[in-house]
Design a protein around this motif. Structure first.
Motif, PDB file in Angstrom:
ATOM      1  N   LYS A  34       0.839  -1.206   0.000  1.00  0.00           N
ATOM      2  CA  LYS A  34       0.000   0.000   0.000  1.00  0.00           C
ATOM      3  C   LYS A  34       0.871   1.253   0.000  1.00  0.00           C
ATOM      4  CE  LYS A  34      -3.833   2.156   2.439  1.00  0.00           C
ATOM      5  NZ  LYS A  34      -4.813   2.037   3.510  1.00  0.00           N
ATOM      6  N   GLN A  35       1.936   1.256   0.805  1.00  0.00           N
ATOM      7  CA  GLN A  35       2.826   2.409   0.862  1.00  0.00           C
ATOM      8  C   GLN A  35       3.625   2.560  -0.431  1.00  0.00           C
ATOM      9  OE1 GLN A  35       2.965   4.812   3.382  1.00  0.00           O
ATOM     10  NE2 GLN A  35       4.007   5.807   1.680  1.00  0.00           N
ATOM     11  N   ALA A  38       1.370   4.100  -2.974  1.00  0.00           N
ATOM     12  CA  ALA A  38       1.126   5.509  -2.638  1.00  0.00           C
ATOM     13  C   ALA A  38       2.337   6.368  -3.000  1.00  0.00           C
ATOM     14  CB  ALA A  38       0.796   5.653  -1.160  1.00  0.00           C
ATOM     15  N   ASP A  39       3.536   5.826  -2.807  1.00  0.00           N
ATOM     16  CA  ASP A  39       4.753   6.564  -3.163  1.00  0.00           C
ATOM     17  C   ASP A  39       4.881   6.755  -4.674  1.00  0.00           C
ATOM     18  OD1 ASP A  39       5.414   6.719  -0.486  1.00  0.00           O
ATOM     19  OD2 ASP A  39       6.933   5.130  -0.573  1.00  0.00           O
ATOM     20  N   ASP A  41       2.175   6.592  -6.953  1.00  0.00           N
ATOM     21  CA  ASP A  41       1.057   7.452  -7.350  1.00  0.00           C
ATOM     22  C   ASP A  41      -0.137   7.116  -6.458  1.00  0.00           C
ATOM     23  OD1 ASP A  41      -1.201   8.649  -8.567  1.00  0.00           O
ATOM     24  OD2 ASP A  41      -0.262   8.521 -10.539  1.00  0.00           O
ATOM     25  N   PRO A  42      -0.633   8.079  -5.702  1.00  0.00           N
ATOM     26  CA  PRO A  42      -1.769   7.824  -4.812  1.00  0.00           C
ATOM     27  C   PRO A  42      -3.035   7.344  -5.533  1.00  0.00           C
ATOM     28  CG  PRO A  42      -0.744   9.919  -4.281  1.00  0.00           C
ATOM     29  CD  PRO A  42      -0.113   9.438  -5.557  1.00  0.00           C
ATOM     30  N   ALA A  43      -3.097   7.510  -6.843  1.00  0.00           N
ATOM     31  CA  ALA A  43      -4.267   7.064  -7.604  1.00  0.00           C
ATOM     32  C   ALA A  43      -4.276   5.551  -7.817  1.00  0.00           C
ATOM     33  CB  ALA A  43      -4.316   7.772  -8.952  1.00  0.00           C
ATOM     34  N   SER A  45      -4.326   1.581  -6.813  1.00  0.00           N
ATOM     35  CA  SER A  45      -4.864   0.727  -5.760  1.00  0.00           C
ATOM     36  C   SER A  45      -4.593  -0.728  -6.132  1.00  0.00           C
ATOM     37  CB  SER A  45      -6.358   0.976  -5.569  1.00  0.00           C
ATOM     38  OG  SER A  45      -7.072   0.641  -6.741  1.00  0.00           O
ATOM     39  N   TYR A  70      -4.469   6.475 -17.356  1.00  0.00           N
ATOM     40  CA  TYR A  70      -3.140   6.521 -16.745  1.00  0.00           C
ATOM     41  C   TYR A  70      -2.079   6.557 -17.831  1.00  0.00           C
ATOM     42  CZ  TYR A  70       0.115   5.627 -12.905  1.00  0.00           C
ATOM     43  OH  TYR A  70       1.100   5.729 -11.950  1.00  0.00           O
TER      44      TYR A  70
END
Length: 103
Positions: A34-35, A38-39, A41-43, A45, A70
């Motif tokens: 998850k991290q 996020a590092d 691209d927060p978009a 998942s 994207y």
């Protein structure tokens, strides 16, 4: 899933439930992933996360979901994810399926 998609040009999802949601190691690895995403691209998942641990390495198997438009190509994104996960532990190997979100 892949064979059906290639043969019929469709999206198919086939998996077994339930996964062990209370496994401490799996939950720690899920938090790392998850991290990492996020590092990058927060978009981004992910879903269908599971692990297979062996004597020499651990496979982190998951689908990463990218926004519909994207810009980064799949190969580049996969390389980025694998590199950042390996920075956490060189014995972590990612098996990644990239999915485009529908919206």
């Amino acid at each position: 899933e892949i064979e059906l998609g290639e043969k019929f040009g469709c999206l198919a999802t086939i998996h077994l439930d339930p996964l062990n949601l209370n496994c401490e190691v799996t939950n720690e690895l899920k938090a790392i992933l998850k991290q990492v995403l996020a590092d990058i691209d927060p978009a981004l998942s992910f879903h269908d996360f599971r692990t297979v641990t062996g004597p020499t390495h651990t496979n982190l198997i998951f689908d990463v979901v990218v926004p519909h438009k994207y810009k980064t190509n799949n190969e580049t994104l996969i390389h980025q994810i694998k590199t950042k996960v390996k920075e956490q532990n060189e014995n972590y190997f990612c098996v990644i399926t990239v999915e485009k979100s529908f919206v």
